[in-house]
Design an enzyme around this catalytic site. Sequence first.
Site, PDB file in Angstrom:
ATOM      1  N   TYR A  21      42.710  38.335  36.161  1.00  0.00           N
ATOM      2  CA  TYR A  21      43.240  39.670  36.409  1.00  0.00           C
ATOM      3  C   TYR A  21      42.583  40.722  35.527  1.00  0.00           C
ATOM      4  CZ  TYR A  21      46.470  38.259  39.979  1.00  0.00           C
ATOM      5  OH  TYR A  21      46.983  37.802  41.172  1.00  0.00           O
TER       6      TYR A  21
ATOM      7  N   HIS B  40      52.042  36.732  36.139  1.00  0.00           N
ATOM      8  CA  HIS B  40      50.979  35.784  36.475  1.00  0.00           C
ATOM      9  C   HIS B  40      50.692  34.799  35.340  1.00  0.00           C
ATOM     10  CE1 HIS B  40      50.136  37.522  40.328  1.00  0.00           C
ATOM     11  NE2 HIS B  40      49.938  38.729  39.822  1.00  0.00           N
TER      12      HIS B  40
END
Lengths: 744, 744
Positions: free
Chosen positions: B270, B425
Site C-alpha cells: 500500500y 490491511h
Amino acid sequence: MGCYAAAFRHDGRRKVKLPQGLLCALLCLLAAWVANAQGSSHPRLLLTAAEVRENADSWRQSEYFSALLKRTQERVDSYFQTAPEVPWPKDAGGGYTHEQHKRNAAAVWDAGLLYLWTGEPEYSNHVRGLLLAYSDLYPSLPEHPQKKEQAPGRLFWQSLNEAVWLVNSILGYDAVYESLSTADRSRIESRLFRNMVEFLSVESPQTFDRIHNHGAWAAAAVGMTGYVLNDSGYVNRALLGLKQDGSAGFLKQLDELLSPGGYYQEGPYYQRYALMPLVLFAKAIEQNEPERRIFDYRGGVLRKAIHTTLQLSYNGKFFPINDAIKDKGLDTFELDYAIPIAWGLTLEPSLLSLLEGRGTLALTGDGLRMARAWEAGLGAPFAYASIQLRDGPEGGGGALSIMRSGSHPGHAALVFKATSQGMGHGHFDRLNWLYYDNGREIISDYGAARFLNIVQKNGGHYLPENNSWAKQTVAHNTLVVDHNSHFGGVLQAAEEAAPDTHFFHLGEQTQIASAREANAYPGVEFTRTVMLLKSQAFPAPLVVDILKVRGNTAHQYDLPLYYQGQVIESTPPLVAASTTLKRVGNSNGYQHLWLRARNTIERGVKYSHTWLAGNRFYTWSQIANARLSVLMTETGASDPEFNLRHEPGLLFRVEDANRVTFVGALETHGEYNGAREFTTGSGSRIAAIRRFGAGDKDLIQIETITGERLCLAFSYDADTSKTHAISLPDGNFAWAGFHRRFSC
Amino acid sequence: MGCYAAAFRHDGRRKVKLPQGLLCALLCLLAAWVANAQGSSHPRLLLTAAEVRENADSWRQSEYFSALLKRTQERVDSYFQTAPEVPWPKDAGGGYTHEQHKRNAAAVWDAGLLYLWTGEPEYSNHVRGLLLAYSDLYPSLPEHPQKKEQAPGRLFWQSLNEAVWLVNSILGYDAVYESLSTADRSRIESRLFRNMVEFLSVESPQTFDRIHNHGAWAAAAVGMTGYVLNDSGYVNRALLGLKQDGSAGFLKQLDELLSPGGYYQEGPYYQRYALMPLVLFAKAIEQNEPERRIFDYRGGVLRKAIHTTLQLSYNGKFFPINDAIKDKGLDTFELDYAIPIAWGLTLEPSLLSLLEGRGTLALTGDGLRMARAWEAGLGAPFAYASIQLRDGPEGGGGALSIMRSGSHPGHAALVFKATSQGMGHGHFDRLNWLYYDNGREIISDYGAARFLNIVQKNGGHYLPENNSWAKQTVAHNTLVVDHNSHFGGVLQAAEEAAPDTHFFHLGEQTQIASAREANAYPGVEFTRTVMLLKSQAFPAPLVVDILKVRGNTAHQYDLPLYYQGQVIESTPPLVAASTTLKRVGNSNGYQHLWLRARNTIERGVKYSHTWLAGNRFYTWSQIANARLSVLMTETGASDPEFNLRHEPGLLFRVEDANRVTFVGALETHGEYNGAREFTTGSGSRIAAIRRFGAGDKDLIQIETITGERLCLAFSYDADTSKTHAISLPDGNFAWAGFHRRFSC
C-alpha cells in the site's frame, strides 16, 4: 602448475608430486612446438591438428568462444590447484569415489582441449599426471565392490560409467598425445587404455554387443580409443561387434536404436543422453574414415536424430514423457557437442540461434566456427515445426506427434504420445497428451520421480515412487480402465505392441493426430483424436480431444487431466473435502492421489474448469455420453519420504459402461496483469459442446457464448475415397475421409 | 481519428459521433500551434509548456523514450479506434462499467501526454471527446447503485475511485487545455470538474478530511484541479483541509501518514499505492508554487518515501507483509511516476539502473531526461541497503528491519517485522520474519488472499480467506499462543500498541535486529532476536533466530515456519499421514492447515529440515528447551472455493509451558545443477546447536560437522555500559551491551 605426475596406490590415497623443474617446463614447451610445427598425427577425434593450427590466433577474435574458453580455464585451473585425488573405488553412484572419478575424466578432457587452444604446457601436464595415476591404479582393480548385477565396472559400479570415463579420457589423451614422451604413451596405453578396452568389450560381451545406449557408449569408447591408438581391430570391434560380423556394434546400433526419422524410443530425455556416444563416435569416424560417410548412413539418421532432439523441446526444455527430469533441456552438455557437429555438417543458420543466451558449447573447431558465424549475424530463428516422429527401427512402432501454433517464443504446442513403450524407462501412458503455451507447461506430465544426484533422495537414483506413481497410467492424461495401468503395468507385455497411429494431418487452421490402442487392456479398445485448431471464434488456438472407448463388457473408465496453475472457477462447482482428505484409491498409482473435491455431472452436461497459469487463463471443458464423476486430485498421498511434488489434477470417471465417448476442449484466454492492475477475458467462451454420434461417426459442435459455432465431423477412417454423412435437424453434413470442419 | 465529440445519455449507451471536417482539423492544428508558439499557461502539473518546447525535437533521439511513446501510441490508437463507451454507472469494482470508466480516465491521461509530445490534434480530440461526454453524464448522476457504505461515489461504487479518476482526467485536460475552445473549457470545467471537486471535498468530508490514503487521493484530485482551473480555493482546501486550518488536507497527510523516514504503516504494497497521489500532487505543487519547497517538507519526507519504497523490495518485488498481492513490485505504474520525479529532484545515478529491463516510464520531462541520462551511461547499480525503517508518525510505532548480505543480484535479505498494526490491511504478525536468497523467497509470507481484478474470485476483492487465513497469526512465521491470533485478531486492540524495537545493529559480519512484544497476548511477553551472520564456517550467510517467550502461566506455544521449496530431508524423520489428512485445528487460521506429518523431539535435540529451492539447498535447524512437536503442514484445508495456494510449512509446538526459548538457524548451501548433472553440498553443516542460559542471558553455540564453533552471547540489554558474563565448563564469556560474538 607445471609438469607433475601423481601416483596412487590402492591401499590409500597417497599423492606423490614430482618437483617442478625448468627442464620439465622446457620439454613441455618443446613438445608443444613440435606438435604445432609439424603435420601432427594427433588430435584426430573431434578436431584435427590442422584445425587447431588454422585457428591458433583467430579464436581470440571470437568474444563468445574466448569467454567459453576463459570459463573452462577458470574451472580447470581451480580443479588442478591441488593435485586431484584418484581414490580407490568404493562408492556407488553419487558417492565420493564415483563422483571423483567422473570429475577427473571431465578434467582430463577439458585440460586436453585447453592445451590444444592455448598451447600452455600446464594443461598437457595435468592430463599426463592424471592418466599416469590411473595407469598405476587400473591394472590392479577388481570388480567394483558396489557392483550392479547386470554390468559391473571396476572404477565404477557399472560398466556404463566406465565407458563414459574412457570416452572423456581418450579425448583428453588425443589432445595432448603429441606432447607426451614415448614412454608415457606406452605406459598409459598399455596399462590403462588397452586394459579398459578389453574390459569393456571382450570381458563385457553382454553390454558391448547389446543394442542399447549402454552398448553405444561402449562402442564409442572402444572405437575412439582404436583411432587414437591406431588399432584398427578396436575400431572394427566397435563398428561391427565382438564377432566383427555386423550383428552388433555401432552400425547395428544406428540401424536399430533410432527410428528412420531419428527418434529414440526411450523419449527425449534419454534421446539426449543416447545421442552423445553416437555423435562423438560418428564425428571421430568422419575425421578418420570420411569415406564411410557415416553421417549419411541410413539416410542420414544421425543428422536427423540431432534435429529431432531439438524439436523434442518447448521453451528450451525437453518434453518430459517417460522417465525424465524436467529441468533437462537444450542447455545440456550433450547438446554442447551435438549442436556444433550438426552445424558443421549442414551450416544451417537456424542452429546458430541456439547460441543465444547459451553459456556453454564445445571447444572444438565446429564450436569455434559456429560461434564466429553467429557473431557475424548469420543466424536465423530456429524453426520449431509441427511434425510426426515415427517410432521403432522401421518406423512401425507408433509415433510422437507435435502440433505447434507457430515457431515464435510462447507459441502453443500440443504433444500426442502414441509411441512404443520405450523399454525400462517407458511409462504406461498410451495416447497421453501434453500442452504448452506462453512458455509454460499447461497440461503436464509428472516426468520421473527422481532427484538426480541428490544423495538424500535414494542416492540420487529413481525413487520408489517412480514405479508406484510416475510410471503408472493414472499419473498421465490418458485412459485408465478398472483402476489398472496399461498392460497391467508389465513391461514385457507393453513392449510387444505399439498403438496404431492411423491419422495425422497438418493444415493451416486444423492440425490433427489420431491413434488407436487395442492392446493395453484385454477387451477394451480406445481411439483418441486430438486437434489444435485456429478459429475466429477464439482468441487463441483451441485444443479439442475426443476419446472413444469400446469395451466388450462394462468397466470403470477414468480419464485424468493434470494441469499447472491456480484454480479460478469450476462449473458446476465441485464440493471440496474441507476437513479430511482421503486417497482416491490404494494401488496402481491411485494411492498417491488425495481426493480434494468431487461432483457428479449428468450425461451430456458440460463441466468446465478454469485456471490461471502465468498471466493467462485456461479453461478445460468436458462432456461425456454417460454420467460423469469429476474428481479434483492432488499428488502427495502415501509418500512417507516426501518425494512427490504436489500437483493438481482432475479425474473424469464413468462407472460401469461398455462404450463411452469423452469430448474435451481447452481454451486459452484473457490476461492477468498484476503490475498494471488489469484483467481481461478471465472467463471461458464456450457455452456448449455437443456430440452427435451416428454409427462410428461423430459430429462435434462447439458453441460460444456469442453464438458462433464450430462443427467437426469425424469418420475416424483415413481412407479419403470413402464419403460419410451425418444428418441433424440443423442440416446435413457430408465429407470424405477422416474428418471435416464445417461452419454451422 | 480527427476531432470528434461523443455524447452519452444516462438512459443508455448511445454514441453520437460528429462529422470530421477539414475545418475542425485546421482549428485543432491552429490551437496546437498557438499553444506551442506562445508562452502557454498549460500544461502546469507534471510538466510545463517550456519543457515540452525544449524537447520538442530531441525526445526522438532517445530510443528508450521513443519506444515508450510508440507503445503508448499503439495502445491509445487502438483504444480510440472506435469511440469508447461512457456507460451509465452500474457495476461494482471489477464489473464492466467500473472498468470502462477506469480505462477511459487512463486513456484521457495517455492521450493528453501524446498530444504534448507529438502535437497530433487527434490526441487532443480524443481527450476533448471523452471529457465532453463525461460533462454530459456527470451532473445527472445520483449515488452509485452499488455504493460502498462508508464512502460512496457516483461514477464508481466508492469515492476513492472517483478521486483517482479525477487525477487521471485533470492530467489529460491540463495537457490539451491550450487546444480547447473557451466554450469547451467552460463546459468541461463547470459540468464535470467543479462538480467532481465539490462532490469529493465538501460533499464527502468523511473521506476528504481523513488522514488516510483515500484522503490523499481526494486532496490530490482537488488540488491538481485547482491549479489547472486557476482556483486557489481548491488548492487551499486540498493543502489544508475543508476548514482550511491545516487540521486536515495534504500537509497533514504528509505529517501523519508517513514515518519520518518515509515508511507507510500499511506496508510496501500500500505504500506504493499511497505514494501515487502524494508524489503527483507534490510535483504539481513544485511546478506551481516552488516557494513551498514541498519536497523538503518535514525533512524531505516525500523524497525519503520514494527511496523507502524502492528499498522495500527484493528482486523487483515488494516484501509482501500485510495485505499484499505478491506480483507487485518496482515495475508498477505508480513507480513509473515516482522514480522519475525522485530522479528529477536528486539526479541520483543509482535510480537510472532501475530502467534496465523496465518497459514503462512516465512520459514526462523527468522521464525523458532520465531516459537520456541512462542511455548516456550515467547509471550506477541501485544500492540496496541494510536499514531499519521506523514506523509511526513520530517513528515510535516499531520498525521494519531489513538486513542484506550485499546489494548485488541474488544477495540474501532478512526482513524483520516489528511494526505497528498498519490499520485494516495489517496482519496479526508481530515479530514475523522473511528471508530471500538467490533471487527467490525462501522463508515466505502468504501475502493477501486475493486475486486482484479476477471477477470469478469474489469480484476481484479480498477473499473470505484473507480474514480467516492470511491475516491470522498462524499464517506467519511468528509465535501463536494457545491457538489464538495476536490481540485475539481484533484490529482496534492491535492498533493501540507497537512492539518495542529495542536493538538494531549493522556490522560487517553481524547484523542483528531484536524486538519485544508484550501486548499481543495478556500475560505473555516474547522477545525475538534475528541475525544475519557471515562466518568462515559456512559457505553462505547464516540466519540465527532466538525467540524467548515468558508466560505467567502455562500455555501452548506454536511457532510456524513457511518455506518455499521441495523437501529433501527431515532429521529426525517426520512420520507422514499417508492415507488420511486431518486439519491442524478448526479456528483462527488453523482450519486451513492440513497436517501432513509430525514427530516429537526431545528437549534440546535438534530437528533439521532441508529443502531445495531453485538451484540451492536450505536447512532450517531448530532446538527448544522443552519437548517439541514438529508438524509438517500445507495450506488448503477448509477451502470450499479453492482460493488458497497450497504451500508447505512447519509448525514447532511446545505444549504446556510457562517459559520457552526457541533457537533456530537457517543455512544456505550447495548447488543443484540439473543441466550439468551435478550436485554439491546438499547436506547441512550444522552438527549441533546448544543454548546455555544464565538468568536472562543466553550463550548460543553452533557447531559444524567439521568442528568449527560459533558462539553468540546475549544480554538482550542494549545498554553498552553494562557488562555481562556467562561461565561454562569450556571457559568464561564476558561482554558489554546487547551481544557479542566469540570464537569458541
